[in-house]
Design a protein around this motif. Sequence first.
Motif, mmCIF file in Angstrom:
data_model
loop_
_atom_site.group_PDB
_atom_site.id
_atom_site.type_symbol
_atom_site.label_atom_id
_atom_site.label_comp_id
_atom_site.label_asym_id
_atom_site.label_seq_id
_atom_site.Cartn_x
_atom_site.Cartn_y
_atom_site.Cartn_z
ATOM 1 N N ALA A 167 38.468 -53.052 -10.238
ATOM 2 C CA ALA A 167 39.075 -53.411 -9.097
ATOM 3 C C ALA A 167 38.274 -54.915 -8.624
ATOM 4 O O ALA A 167 38.951 -55.670 -7.936
ATOM 5 N N ARG A 168 36.890 -54.850 -8.751
ATOM 6 C CA ARG A 168 36.096 -56.022 -8.261
ATOM 7 C C ARG A 168 36.442 -57.304 -9.054
ATOM 8 O O ARG A 168 36.755 -58.252 -8.251
ATOM 9 N N ARG A 169 36.892 -57.188 -10.290
ATOM 10 C CA ARG A 169 37.284 -58.310 -11.134
ATOM 11 C C ARG A 169 38.629 -58.803 -10.984
ATOM 12 O O ARG A 169 38.827 -59.902 -10.724
ATOM 13 N N GLY A 214 40.939 -53.476 -4.035
ATOM 14 C CA GLY A 214 40.221 -52.399 -3.657
ATOM 15 C C GLY A 214 40.207 -51.276 -4.618
ATOM 16 O O GLY A 214 41.574 -51.284 -5.276
ATOM 17 N N VAL A 215 39.523 -50.347 -4.634
ATOM 18 C CA VAL A 215 39.550 -49.276 -5.521
ATOM 19 C C VAL A 215 40.759 -48.410 -5.248
ATOM 20 O O VAL A 215 41.570 -47.976 -6.143
ATOM 21 N N HIS A 225 35.761 -49.266 -10.579
ATOM 22 C CA HIS A 225 35.497 -50.077 -9.264
ATOM 23 C C HIS A 225 35.015 -51.296 -9.875
ATOM 24 O O HIS A 225 35.179 -52.352 -9.132
ATOM 25 N N GLU A 226 34.587 -51.506 -11.282
ATOM 26 C CA GLU A 226 34.464 -52.887 -11.682
ATOM 27 C C GLU A 226 35.876 -53.650 -12.211
ATOM 28 O O GLU A 226 35.857 -54.754 -12.009
ATOM 29 N N GLY A 245 39.660 -58.480 -7.729
ATOM 30 C CA GLY A 245 39.624 -58.925 -6.299
ATOM 31 C C GLY A 245 40.578 -57.939 -5.381
ATOM 32 O O GLY A 245 41.011 -58.441 -4.365
#
Length: 203
Positions: A37-39, A43-44, A34-35, A41
Amino acid sequence: MTRKPRTDAEHNRRHLVAVARAAFAADGLDLPVHEIARRAGLGVATVYRHFPSRQDLVTAVLAEQVTACRARMRAALEDPDPWRALRATIHRFADGQVRHRGLNQALLGSHPAGAAIAGQRRAQVRRLERLIERARSAGHVRPEVSIEDVRIGLAAIASLRAGSPERTEAAVRRLTDLLVAGMAAPARAADQSLTSSATHSTW
């Protein structure tokens, strides 16, 4: 009708691998999906659509690194100056210990994720041995310096930790210069201090 979706999917995949490579290098291979995916931009679900498991993503990153390392080592073996090639290869290795510290355990075989690239890692070691032998046959490496000596020196560089990242980087640079100077035959040792810092690149 399908060209743009396929193009977008390929772009997302390349983007994910690039982001994961930088993230793993900085923070280690245990960073959660999930991190990543966040970096990135994204979705998981997008990550898992391209990489069904976390290990698939790790393997893709490592495979890319191994491919780049293999290309650089082959170029080194084709360099007409075997000492220049060996010296640059050792400095690239040292740079990799600084820049890709989170990937190093897997690339060097001390992390379970590295099992996927074990064969490529052994092949890379054989290429390094050929590089050392080339330089020694040309009279650039002290005859008493063995391949195992060089491997011990590289292992020392890989294991070096000196507190802050800045201190570690300085210590790695210094240890690398000492290793290269210690390997050099007398004719090469004289100019080593003038050329060592110009060879730094990415391993």
